[in-house]
Each structure stands twice: as C-alpha cells, then as structure tokens.
Design a protein around this motif. Structure first.
Motif, PDB file in Angstrom:
ATOM      1  N   LEU A   1      -6.726  -0.721  -3.900  1.00 38.84           N
ATOM      2  CA  LEU A   1      -5.308  -0.963  -4.150  1.00 38.84           C
ATOM      3  C   LEU A   1      -5.213  -2.075  -5.197  1.00 38.84           C
ATOM      4  CD1 LEU A   1      -2.501  -0.082  -3.004  1.00 38.84           C
ATOM      5  CD2 LEU A   1      -2.643  -2.079  -1.489  1.00 38.84           C
TER       6      LEU A   1
ATOM      7  N   LYS B   1      -2.656   2.917  -6.122  1.00 39.71           N
ATOM      8  CA  LYS B   1      -3.927   3.245  -5.489  1.00 39.71           C
ATOM      9  C   LYS B   1      -4.924   3.645  -6.571  1.00 39.71           C
ATOM     10  CE  LYS B   1      -1.582   4.827  -1.288  1.00 39.71           C
ATOM     11  NZ  LYS B   1      -2.127   3.882  -0.326  1.00 39.71           N
TER      12      LYS B   1
ATOM     13  N   ASP C   1      -7.723  -0.705   0.182  1.00 39.59           N
ATOM     14  CA  ASP C   1      -6.502  -0.045   0.648  1.00 39.59           C
ATOM     15  C   ASP C   1      -6.667   0.236   2.130  1.00 39.59           C
ATOM     16  OD1 ASP C   1      -4.251   1.406   1.109  1.00 39.59           O
ATOM     17  OD2 ASP C   1      -4.806   3.110  -0.154  1.00 39.59           O
TER      18      ASP C   1
ATOM     19  N   GLY D   1       0.798  -1.222   0.000  1.00 40.51           N
ATOM     20  CA  GLY D   1       0.000   0.000   0.000  1.00 40.51           C
ATOM     21  C   GLY D   1       0.824   1.261   0.000  1.00 40.51           C
TER      22      GLY D   1
END
Length: 337
Positions: free
Chosen positions: A309, A293, A332, A187
C-alpha cells in the motif's frame, strides 16, 4: 547509415500562479520541483527552487494560489492540485528563490482552536458537520458512516487536529483534498471522488534503488486497551488479537466501545508495519498516489508475495536527474476490505 536513436523521455510540468501560467518563464530557471503527497494528517507540499542569477524574478506573495501538473511530454500531464504559498526564501550567491506551498484546502479556519462537544451522534454526522462548516463535500466510507459516538469533546483543538484524532481512532484516512473532506478506512484505495484506484504493478527494472525491511510479525500478538467509565472503579480491558504478547495502550478510555475502537486501529497499524519498502522509480509516475495498492515483481519472494500500500509519494523533477518518484510502501493489511 545511422539508425534512429530511441526517443528520449522528457519531463513536463506546468505551474500556474494565481491564474497566470508561469511555465515558460520558469523553464530555463527551474532547479528543482518536488511534490510530496501524504495519506493524511499532514498537508501535501510543493517545493520550487528557481534560479534568480539576474535578479529578475519577483518573490511570490504568501497566500497566493499555486497549481501544478507534472508528467512527461509524450504522455501528457496529470493535475496534482492547488497549493497555497506559505514560505518564500531568497538565498545566494548564486541567487536562488525557494517557494514552499501546502495544500490549499487546509484553510486557516480549519486550524483555529475550538471548544464544543457532540452527544449521541454518528461518525457520519460529525464528518458532515465539519465538511459543511468549511464549504467542503463530505466523502465518508459507508462502513464508517453509521458508527455510533456516545460523546466527543473538541477542547482547545482545531478541526484539522480533531480529524487526525478521529482518523487514528478508526484507522482511517482523514484529510481534505480536491474540495472534499475524505474519511475512509486506510487501504480502501479510492480517490477523492470515490473512484477505486487501480492496483499498480511495478518491476524492479523500473527502479533506481530500494530498501526493504521486515519486522518480527510475532513481536506483538494483539492489542489490549483499558476503559473505565466510573472514577475510582477498577479498570477493565478489551483485547484485539491474541493475549500472548499483546501491546498495552497507555490511555484509559471512557467506555468499552471506545477502547475497542482504539485497540482495533492500533492492531491494524501494527500489521501494516510488519514490512516496509522504499522504492525510487527511475522514470517518475505522476499517476501513483497514496492509498493506491501495489504489487512488485523481480525482487525476493518475500517482497513479490507481499501486497503493498502506498503511504507517501515524492515526485521530483530536476534539470540534472529528470523526473523520479520515490514511493514509501507498507504492508496492505486489508484495511479497506
């Protein structure tokens, strides 16, 4: 008087085998090009399916380098890396050659089993050591560089497997790409060179099909891990999250710190799995890659309001369907924040 038609988007690609550009030779023969990019733990994979109806195509040797770029004629190509051919198949009739290649950076020495241990080191020490042994540049997130490791064994285990295990322990991307050994929180949204990947915005109109699924966010309230540094002593535990319905990890770890690291990583994985989404783009996007993202628009509020994500991308170019990109998305959970 007829009006000019809208320009037609034409997929473009380039394939170079051991320094020889084979694009023009392959163009009338290419049935399918599929490039699968993964976040870590498995090599990126390139598949080429080529007509050999006249028997004039030679089978490529295993081990040769194959580089590929994909995109659109009007927008240009994006380099997607170098791969090493490890499977070749010839089938028929009609005669077809299938070539499968995987990330060239994952060399044979990295897959060799080894025996060694580290004592009183940092995570950065281990990653830099592994990178140096294989002629790679270590790129490890500052937040992970100084993490202390009291003891780490590599027993009958390859360096690739060790990296995967460390990635699971710290919930990190642990992979080799573009000559760099990457180790960063899942992430974090950065490239192999350390540059931030831009957040992509995609609307429903860009896609052919999608599948969304949400799990019960309250199925687990946290994660409990156990540790015991003295044989015969009572196990102790650490808890990340809340105790109501905590998931219990089966393994007993060597100390409290290690147990907490594993519990924390598993809790992050659980939160990322709260919702998943598969989305196929009608017009492929070679610029999209794992760890980027993403925000979606034009779906249900639950989908549009979720920060996504990219976990995996599958780019496919065929003579019949053009260029499409399938995205595998997960929530995410702020792993890189």
């Amino acid at each position: 008087m007829t009006q000019n038609a809208e320009p037609y988007a034409v997929p473009a690609w380039r394939v170079v085998l051991d320094g020889t550009d084979l694009t023009e030779r392959f163009k009338p023969r290419l049935l399918e090009l599929t490039l699968t990019e993964s976040r870590g733990g498995e090599a990126d994979q390139l598949d080429l399916v080529i007509h050999d109806h006249d028997g004039r195509m030679a089978l490529p040797r295993r081990g040769v380098a194959l580089s590929v770029a994909i995109g659109w004629e009007d927008a240009g190509l994006i380099e997607k890396g170098t791969f090493r051919v490890d499977e070749v198949e010839h089938s028929g009739a009609p005669d077809v050659i299938t070539v499968r290649a995987r990330s060239a950076d994952l060399s044979n020495p990295m897959r060799t089993r080894r025996e060694r241990s580290w004592h009183q080191v940092t995570l950065g020490d281990v990653i830099r050591s592994l990178a140096g042994e294989h002629g790679l540049q270590a790129r490890i997130a500052p937040a992970l560089t100084g993490v202390q490791i009291a003891h780490l064994d590599q027993t009958g285990e390859s360096d690739v497997h060790l990296l995967t295990r460390l990635g699971q322990r710290y919930d990190a991307v642990a992979t080799v790409k573009a000559g760099s050994l990457l180790f960063m929180p899942i992430g974090s949204g950065t490239t192999a060179s350390g540059q931030a990947l831009p957040t992509a915005l995609i609307t429903r109109a860009s896609g052919d099909k999608h599948r969304y699924g949400a799990a019960d966010r309250d199925s687990y309230s946290g994660v409990r891990a156990y540790w015991n540094n003295k044989p015969g002593a009572n196990r102790k535990s650490v808890l990340v999250g809340a105790s109501g319905n905590a998931k219990r990890l089966r393994e007993t770890y060597n100390n409290e710190t290690e147990a907490r690291e594993h519990a924390n990583a598993e809790w992050k994985r659980i939160k990322r799995g709260a919702a998943k989404m598969d989305f196929t783009l009608a017009l492929g996007r070679a610029d999209l890659s794992p760890e980027q993202k993403l925000r979606l628009r034009g779906f249900k509020p639950e989908i549009d309001d979720t920060a996504w994500l990219i976990a995996k991308t599958t780019h496919t170019i065929t003579s019949s369907a053009g260029f499409t990109t399938k995205l595998e998305l997960e929530t995410d959970a702020g792993g890189g924040s």
